[in-house]
Write an enzyme that holds these catalytic residues in place. Structure first.
Site, PDB file in Angstrom:
ATOM      1  N   SER A 163      26.114 -69.500  -6.801  1.00  0.00           N
ATOM      2  CA  SER A 163      26.025 -70.899  -7.175  1.00  0.00           C
ATOM      3  C   SER A 163      24.972 -71.599  -6.326  1.00  0.00           C
ATOM      4  CB  SER A 163      27.407 -71.554  -7.057  1.00  0.00           C
ATOM      5  OG  SER A 163      27.419 -72.813  -7.673  1.00  0.00           O
ATOM      6  N   ASP A 258      28.727 -69.970 -18.543  1.00  0.00           N
ATOM      7  CA  ASP A 258      28.330 -70.680 -17.332  1.00  0.00           C
ATOM      8  C   ASP A 258      27.193 -71.641 -17.661  1.00  0.00           C
ATOM      9  OD1 ASP A 258      27.218 -71.369 -14.741  1.00  0.00           O
ATOM     10  OD2 ASP A 258      28.096 -69.534 -13.927  1.00  0.00           O
ATOM     11  N   HIS A 288      31.781 -70.284 -14.696  1.00  0.00           N
ATOM     12  CA  HIS A 288      31.163 -70.319 -13.374  1.00  0.00           C
ATOM     13  C   HIS A 288      32.167 -69.946 -12.283  1.00  0.00           C
ATOM     14  CE1 HIS A 288      28.028 -71.427 -10.591  1.00  0.00           C
ATOM     15  NE2 HIS A 288      28.880 -72.156  -9.899  1.00  0.00           N
TER      16      HIS A 288
END
Length: 317
Positions: A163, A258, A288
């Protein structure tokens, strides 16, 4: 809008996942406290206390001391010259999180016989980019310079993150290339946030689901890059880079559901364009951070095993 269905292995857990709602100081403070209570060194090594040890240290950073945690096998079976090292850069916004958030690769210490280090960095909006990037680069430099002391081969140094940590991983890898900095053997980008724009199809398709909605993404984008994206450049937003040649072998994976899917696929394509060996995986129906939230799901296990397999081949283990 048409979109792929969420993976059935993850569906029940997804209903309980909180969104990254940090648009006020009060919400940010509460979220940070929640993360710091949930992600700890004790939780990271739970069940592996007999085989993995850890050490906490303060290292010099651009704005003062930074706390790092170093993990090593308690009974190493490799010589130092055969031992890989990896720097983990945590995710979380980049307005939340601590060095243990997203540290899903504790198994690498055991399975690869590796030395792992994870570092803190300054958070936005109090410290917009490039604060987090420069902190992370300082951690990379320190780890490389202290390889012998830490017990690994500096020619086998891996950088990894998920991320916002994937954003910083890609950024420090570009910085290392352009500053003639530490040698990086490979980079592992897990559902990385690489672009300061939020206009892709995947954002439109999945911008309504946790843990990162489009509204959340726009909030933390302003925190990290400024309201006019004045802090966005090729290092803080690596998708802006025009030339990716000379980067080390790269592993990228992301979920089909995502918001970062399309920018990650585009970055892999750009790496291939510029001659960088790159392996890309898009996990069907996965949202995600799926492997962090549901580590025992079959698809999460597949994702984690695939990363280790790639590293084994890269390192010749």
């Amino acid at each position: 809008m048409l979109r792929p269905a969420l993976n059935s292995e993850l569906a029940e857990a997804h209903q309980k996942i909180p969104s990254l709602d940090v648009d006020t100081p009060e919400k940010r403070s509460s979220y940070r406290q929640f993360v710091n209570s949930l992600f700890t060194v004790e939780g990271t090594i739970k069940g592996k206390e007999d085989v993995i040890g850890y050490e906490e240290r303060d290292i010099p950073g651009p704005a003062g001391a930074m706390r790092v945690t170093i993990f090593r096998p308690k009974n190493p079976t490799r010589q130092v010259e055969d031992t890989p090292g990896f720097l983990h850069i945590h995710g979380g916004g980049p307005s939340t999180g601590n060095r243990f958030l997203g540290f899903t690769m504790i198994d690498w210490v055991e399975s690869l016989g590796a030395v792992g280090m994870t570092a803190e960095y300054r958070l936005a909006p109090e410290h917009p980019q490039p604060a987090a990037l420069e902190d992370s680069y300082a951690a990379l430099q320190w780890m490389s310079e202290h390889a012998t002391e830490l017990g690994f081969n500096p020619h086998k140094l891996i950088v990894c993150g998920g991320s916002a940590g994937g954003n910083l991983t890609a950024g420090v890898t570009l910085l290392a290339r352009d500053r003639s900095g530490p040698e990086i053997r490979g980079q592992v980008l897990m559902y990385p946030w690489l672009d300061d724009r939020a206009d892709s199809l995947s954002v439109q398709q999945f911008g309504d689901i946790a843990p990162v909605s489009k509204a959340d993404l726009l909030t933390v984008t302003n925190f990290a890059f400024g309201e006019h994206h004045e802090h966005a450049d090729m290092y803080t937003a690596p998708s802006r880079a025009k030339d990716l040649s000379g980067l080390p072998p790269t592993f990228i994976d992301v979920g089909e559901a995502d918001v970062f899917r399309d920018q990650d696929v585009a970055y892999a394509s750009a790496l291939w364009r510029d001659g960088v060996s790159t392996e890309l995986h898009v996990w069907p129906g996965s949202w995600h951070g799926f492997d962090l939230f549901v580590p025992d799901a079959p698809i999460s296990r597949r994702a984690m095993a695939t990363r280790v397999d790639w590293l084994r081949k890269l390192l010749g283990n």
